[in-house]
Motif scaffolding. Structure first.
Motif, PDB file in Angstrom:
ATOM      1  N   MET A 161     -58.471  14.191  34.760  1.00  0.00           N
ATOM      2  CA  MET A 161     -59.092  15.172  33.877  1.00  0.00           C
ATOM      3  C   MET A 161     -58.043  15.641  32.868  1.00  0.00           C
ATOM      4  SD  MET A 161     -60.861  18.794  34.860  1.00  0.00           S
ATOM      5  CE  MET A 161     -59.364  19.472  35.518  1.00  0.00           C
ATOM      6  N   SER A 162     -58.322  15.484  31.596  1.00  0.00           N
ATOM      7  CA  SER A 162     -57.361  15.827  30.556  1.00  0.00           C
ATOM      8  C   SER A 162     -57.188  17.338  30.456  1.00  0.00           C
ATOM      9  CB  SER A 162     -57.821  15.264  29.218  1.00  0.00           C
ATOM     10  OG  SER A 162     -56.885  15.566  28.218  1.00  0.00           O
ATOM     11  N   VAL A 163     -55.919  17.774  30.424  1.00  0.00           N
ATOM     12  CA  VAL A 163     -55.635  19.200  30.300  1.00  0.00           C
ATOM     13  C   VAL A 163     -54.867  19.537  29.030  1.00  0.00           C
ATOM     14  CG1 VAL A 163     -55.747  19.692  32.762  1.00  0.00           C
ATOM     15  CG2 VAL A 163     -53.598  18.967  31.770  1.00  0.00           C
ATOM     16  N   ALA A 164     -54.213  18.553  28.423  1.00  0.00           N
ATOM     17  CA  ALA A 164     -53.474  18.801  27.180  1.00  0.00           C
ATOM     18  C   ALA A 164     -53.339  17.489  26.417  1.00  0.00           C
ATOM     19  CB  ALA A 164     -52.096  19.372  27.487  1.00  0.00           C
TER      20      ALA A 164
ATOM     21  N   HIS B 117     -50.670  12.963  35.124  1.00  0.00           N
ATOM     22  CA  HIS B 117     -50.329  11.661  34.553  1.00  0.00           C
ATOM     23  C   HIS B 117     -50.387  11.783  33.038  1.00  0.00           C
ATOM     24  CE1 HIS B 117     -50.383   9.436  38.303  1.00  0.00           C
ATOM     25  NE2 HIS B 117     -51.485  10.090  38.622  1.00  0.00           N
ATOM     26  N   VAL B 118     -49.547  11.023  32.367  1.00  0.00           N
ATOM     27  CA  VAL B 118     -49.532  11.016  30.910  1.00  0.00           C
ATOM     28  C   VAL B 118     -50.093   9.682  30.440  1.00  0.00           C
ATOM     29  CG1 VAL B 118     -48.103  11.149  28.847  1.00  0.00           C
ATOM     30  CG2 VAL B 118     -47.533  12.539  30.832  1.00  0.00           C
ATOM     31  N   THR B 119     -51.187   9.732  29.687  1.00  0.00           N
ATOM     32  CA  THR B 119     -51.776   8.530  29.107  1.00  0.00           C
ATOM     33  C   THR B 119     -51.367   8.449  27.649  1.00  0.00           C
ATOM     34  OG1 THR B 119     -53.667   8.698  30.593  1.00  0.00           O
ATOM     35  CG2 THR B 119     -53.928   7.292  28.663  1.00  0.00           C
ATOM     36  N   ILE B 120     -50.748   7.351  27.275  1.00  0.00           N
ATOM     37  CA  ILE B 120     -50.289   7.136  25.904  1.00  0.00           C
ATOM     38  C   ILE B 120     -51.218   6.101  25.279  1.00  0.00           C
ATOM     39  CG2 ILE B 120     -48.383   6.376  24.457  1.00  0.00           C
ATOM     40  CD1 ILE B 120     -46.516   7.186  26.785  1.00  0.00           C
ATOM     41  N   THR B 121     -51.968   6.525  24.273  1.00  0.00           N
ATOM     42  CA  THR B 121     -52.916   5.651  23.589  1.00  0.00           C
ATOM     43  C   THR B 121     -52.441   5.444  22.160  1.00  0.00           C
ATOM     44  OG1 THR B 121     -54.695   6.575  24.926  1.00  0.00           O
ATOM     45  CG2 THR B 121     -55.334   5.300  22.992  1.00  0.00           C
ATOM     46  N   ALA B 122     -52.135   4.210  21.825  1.00  0.00           N
ATOM     47  CA  ALA B 122     -51.631   3.892  20.492  1.00  0.00           C
ATOM     48  C   ALA B 122     -52.687   3.128  19.707  1.00  0.00           C
ATOM     49  CB  ALA B 122     -50.357   3.063  20.592  1.00  0.00           C
ATOM     50  N   SER B 123     -52.658   3.299  18.395  1.00  0.00           N
ATOM     51  CA  SER B 123     -53.584   2.578  17.532  1.00  0.00           C
ATOM     52  C   SER B 123     -52.902   2.288  16.205  1.00  0.00           C
ATOM     53  CB  SER B 123     -54.871   3.382  17.316  1.00  0.00           C
ATOM     54  OG  SER B 123     -54.574   4.614  16.712  1.00  0.00           O
ATOM     55  N   THR B 124     -53.538   1.438  15.447  1.00  0.00           N
ATOM     56  CA  THR B 124     -53.041   1.098  14.121  1.00  0.00           C
ATOM     57  C   THR B 124     -54.035   1.590  13.079  1.00  0.00           C
ATOM     58  OG1 THR B 124     -54.081  -1.062  14.280  1.00  0.00           O
ATOM     59  CG2 THR B 124     -51.774  -0.929  14.929  1.00  0.00           C
TER      60      THR B 124
ATOM     61  N   ALA C  94     -51.392   6.266  14.593  1.00  0.00           N
ATOM     62  CA  ALA C  94     -50.926   7.364  15.436  1.00  0.00           C
ATOM     63  C   ALA C  94     -50.829   6.935  16.892  1.00  0.00           C
ATOM     64  CB  ALA C  94     -51.873   8.553  15.317  1.00  0.00           C
ATOM     65  N   VAL C  95     -50.152   7.778  17.665  1.00  0.00           N
ATOM     66  CA  VAL C  95     -50.092   7.643  19.121  1.00  0.00           C
ATOM     67  C   VAL C  95     -50.558   8.974  19.693  1.00  0.00           C
ATOM     68  CG1 VAL C  95     -48.595   7.349  21.121  1.00  0.00           C
ATOM     69  CG2 VAL C  95     -48.224   5.960  19.093  1.00  0.00           C
ATOM     70  N   THR C  96     -51.521   8.919  20.620  1.00  0.00           N
ATOM     71  CA  THR C  96     -52.051  10.123  21.246  1.00  0.00           C
ATOM     72  C   THR C  96     -51.573  10.188  22.685  1.00  0.00           C
ATOM     73  OG1 THR C  96     -54.015   9.968  19.854  1.00  0.00           O
ATOM     74  CG2 THR C  96     -54.157  11.402  21.775  1.00  0.00           C
ATOM     75  N   LEU C  97     -51.037  11.328  23.068  1.00  0.00           N
ATOM     76  CA  LEU C  97     -50.620  11.572  24.446  1.00  0.00           C
ATOM     77  C   LEU C  97     -51.611  12.526  25.077  1.00  0.00           C
ATOM     78  CD1 LEU C  97     -47.832  10.968  22.839  1.00  0.00           C
ATOM     79  CD2 LEU C  97     -46.835  11.771  24.947  1.00  0.00           C
ATOM     80  N   SER C  98     -52.053  12.191  26.268  1.00  0.00           N
ATOM     81  CA  SER C  98     -52.999  13.025  26.990  1.00  0.00           C
ATOM     82  C   SER C  98     -52.452  13.256  28.389  1.00  0.00           C
ATOM     83  CB  SER C  98     -54.359  12.328  27.058  1.00  0.00           C
ATOM     84  OG  SER C  98     -55.251  13.066  27.843  1.00  0.00           O
ATOM     85  N   VAL C  99     -52.255  14.523  28.740  1.00  0.00           N
ATOM     86  CA  VAL C  99     -51.806  14.869  30.072  1.00  0.00           C
ATOM     87  C   VAL C  99     -53.043  15.177  30.886  1.00  0.00           C
ATOM     88  CG1 VAL C  99     -50.461  16.492  31.453  1.00  0.00           C
ATOM     89  CG2 VAL C  99     -49.602  15.755  29.237  1.00  0.00           C
ATOM     90  N   GLY C 100     -53.196  14.469  32.005  1.00  0.00           N
ATOM     91  CA  GLY C 100     -54.371  14.631  32.836  1.00  0.00           C
ATOM     92  C   GLY C 100     -54.008  14.998  34.246  1.00  0.00           C
ATOM     93  N   PHE C 101     -54.821  15.868  34.840  1.00  0.00           N
ATOM     94  CA  PHE C 101     -54.638  16.265  36.217  1.00  0.00           C
ATOM     95  C   PHE C 101     -55.321  15.241  37.098  1.00  0.00           C
ATOM     96  CE2 PHE C 101     -55.971  18.712  39.992  1.00  0.00           C
ATOM     97  CZ  PHE C 101     -54.715  19.090  40.441  1.00  0.00           C
ATOM     98  N   ALA C 102     -54.534  14.580  37.956  1.00  0.00           N
ATOM     99  CA  ALA C 102     -55.060  13.488  38.770  1.00  0.00           C
ATOM    100  C   ALA C 102     -55.547  13.953  40.135  1.00  0.00           C
ATOM    101  CB  ALA C 102     -53.985  12.419  38.943  1.00  0.00           C
TER     102      ALA C 102
END
Length: 168
Positions: free
Chosen positions: A63-66, A99-106, A156-164
């Motif tokens: 669940m994303s928290v930040a 957990h930190v999810t790093i999502t990159a795009s062009t 951009a690159v998006t970082l999402s901190v999620g509670f696992a």
């Protein structure tokens, strides 16, 4: 055997009958497959395939928290200023259950890796660069980092901190 003796041997079945039987069985099998797929939902089908191949079910997404985003990538480059994002990740992911999810795009069609001409490789390079900076600085344990690539959206690159969830 002479050429004349071929006429004496009659085949047990006509060739066209065997072909017709094969075609009929394929057609019946196709309709059975269509009927079976109509009554199954996707989750049940995937669970059955996973269990058949001995694969465990994937864990639910945290669940994303930040969230935070890194903009400012030059076209075709995986380099950006990461000073602020390391401090943000250290603060946002201080709980070991996250957990930190790093999502990159062009971005546009010209935003590709210069060596290969691939947008996916450039996006992966951007995500790996951010993950490496977070791991080297000690902001986030590498075992808690997940890298993903999004279709071309923006540079951009998006970082999402999620509670696992709770530790087991």
């Amino acid at each position: 055997m002479t050429a004349d003796s071929w006429d004496d041997i009659a085949p047990a079945r006509s060739v066209w009958l065997i072909t017709l039987a094969d075609l009929s069985l394929l057609l019946v099998g196709f309709f059975v497959l269509l009927h079976a797929n109509r009554s199954l939902d996707r989750a049940t089908l995937l669970a059955g395939l996973r269990s058949g191949f001995g694969i465990e079910a994937p864990a639910p997404a945290p669940m994303s928290v930040a969230t935070a985003r890194i903009d400012g990538f030059a076209s075709g480059s995986a380099r950006a200023d990461l000073g602020g994002i390391v401090a943000w990740a250290r603060d946002a992911a201080r709980d070991p259950r996250t957990h930190v999810t790093i999502t990159a795009s062009t971005g546009d069609a010209a935003d590709v890796d210069p060596a290969t001409g691939s947008a996916a490789i450039l996006a992966a390079d951007r995500a790996r660069m951010v993950a490496s900076a977070l791991a080297r600085s000690g902001a986030v344990d590498p075992a808690r980092i997940v890298i993903s690539i999004a279709p071309a959206q923006r540079r951009a690159v998006t970082l999402s901190v999620g509670f696992a969830g709770q530790d087991k």
